[in-house]
Design a protein around this motif. Structure first.
Motif, mmCIF file in Angstrom:
data_model
loop_
_atom_site.group_PDB
_atom_site.id
_atom_site.type_symbol
_atom_site.label_atom_id
_atom_site.label_comp_id
_atom_site.label_asym_id
_atom_site.label_seq_id
_atom_site.Cartn_x
_atom_site.Cartn_y
_atom_site.Cartn_z
ATOM 1 N N TYR A 85 5.479 59.210 85.346
ATOM 2 C CA TYR A 85 5.598 57.792 85.003
ATOM 3 C C TYR A 85 4.953 57.501 83.648
ATOM 4 O O TYR A 85 5.498 56.749 82.835
ATOM 5 C CB TYR A 85 4.959 56.934 86.091
ATOM 6 N N ASN A 137 5.843 50.987 92.378
ATOM 7 C CA ASN A 137 5.436 50.194 93.532
ATOM 8 C C ASN A 137 5.485 51.011 94.817
ATOM 9 O O ASN A 137 4.728 50.762 95.754
ATOM 10 C CB ASN A 137 6.337 48.962 93.659
ATOM 11 N N ASP A 162 9.781 54.572 90.557
ATOM 12 C CA ASP A 162 9.304 53.296 91.095
ATOM 13 C C ASP A 162 7.795 53.354 91.354
ATOM 14 O O ASP A 162 7.351 53.973 92.322
ATOM 15 C CB ASP A 162 10.046 52.971 92.392
ATOM 16 N N THR A 213 14.386 53.236 85.025
ATOM 17 C CA THR A 213 15.655 53.858 85.410
ATOM 18 C C THR A 213 16.271 54.540 84.199
ATOM 19 O O THR A 213 16.406 53.935 83.133
ATOM 20 C CB THR A 213 16.640 52.811 85.970
ATOM 21 N N THR A 238 15.374 57.339 88.912
ATOM 22 C CA THR A 238 14.623 56.099 89.070
ATOM 23 C C THR A 238 13.182 56.436 89.424
ATOM 24 O O THR A 238 12.921 57.239 90.323
ATOM 25 C CB THR A 238 15.224 55.216 90.186
ATOM 26 N N VAL A 276 9.724 49.204 87.236
ATOM 27 C CA VAL A 276 10.554 50.312 87.707
ATOM 28 C C VAL A 276 11.346 50.841 86.520
ATOM 29 O O VAL A 276 11.980 50.074 85.781
ATOM 30 C CB VAL A 276 11.508 49.853 88.826
#
Length: 230
Positions: A166, A144, A142, A135, A140, A133
């Motif tokens: 990402y 998952n 994530d 941050t 944030t 993850v």
């Protein structure tokens, strides 16, 4: 709950084969053979769409663009009988997540449908090596959950939009060319790919940036590509 799949394919033989094989996986398949008729039904909820590019009436590209407006997070797979790279790029530009060129393997289609549905529903994360993850202050990311949260708001995004953000955010300040991003996120290298990456970045900026014209997170490095800045 049974996943509902929109299939728009003018070849009845191909549509029947796809429909039968997806139904065997316990998916509900809604089939249209005419683009204009399908367009009228896009306001219904679907969990995934499979769209042929060449259709009578409204073509698959217009269906893709409209469906993306109505359901920003829906996975869209384009089917094409053409081998032109331009057709693939146009599909990606209009919001498609994936494509298959005819003739294609039914097993391959089943695998891609399953993967997109699992990923879009938060059941399948990125590769194990990429599950951290990230941050950055109020932002944030994530992998998952395939979720982007900015302050207290969760942003609606497609799988490819998430994967692009990402990927860039894993290496802040590093500049990636459009060709590198197309290969890493979409799995292909093609001439004329700039618009595909540009349109995805622009959609991300419209959701992520307070002022998309002066982005804080997603920076353009003119003549080179893009980077995540923090």
């Amino acid at each position: 709950m049974t996943n509902k799949i929109l299939l728009v394919e003018d070849s009845r033989d191909i549509a029947n084969i796809i429909s039968i094989n997806l139904s065997m996986m316990n998916y509900q398949v809604v089939v249209f053979h005419d683009g204009t008729e399908a367009y009228k039904q896009l306001n219904h909820h679907y969990d995934l769409a499979i769209l042929d590019i060449t259709l009578p009436g409204t073509d698959g590209l217009k269906l893709c663009k409209r469906l993306r407006q109505l359901q920003p997070d829906i996975p869209i797979i384009m089917l094409t009988a053409k081998t032109s790279e331009l057709d693939v790029v146009k599909g990606l530009e209009n919001g498609a997540d994936d494509y298959l060129t005819k003739p294609f393997s039914v097993l391959e289609l089943q695998a891609r449908v399953k993967a997109h549905l699992r990923r879009n529903q938060g059941k399948e994360p990125l590769e194990a090596a990429s599950k951290q993850v990230l941050t950055f202050g109020e932002l944030t990311i994530d992998p998952n959950l395939y979720q982007i949260q900015l302050s207290d708001s969760v942003l609606e995004c497609t799988a490819k939009e998430f994967e692009l953000l990402y990927f860039l955010a894993q290496q802040p300040q590093r500049v990636f060319s459009r060709e590198e991003l197309l290969h890493s996120i979409w799995g292909c290298r093609r001439e004329g790919s700039a618009h595909t990456v540009n349109s995805t970045v622009n959609r991300l900026r419209s959701k992520l940036e307070a002022d998309p014209a002066n982005p804080l997170w997603l920076k353009t490095v003119w003549g080179v590509g893009y980077k995540f800045s923090y």
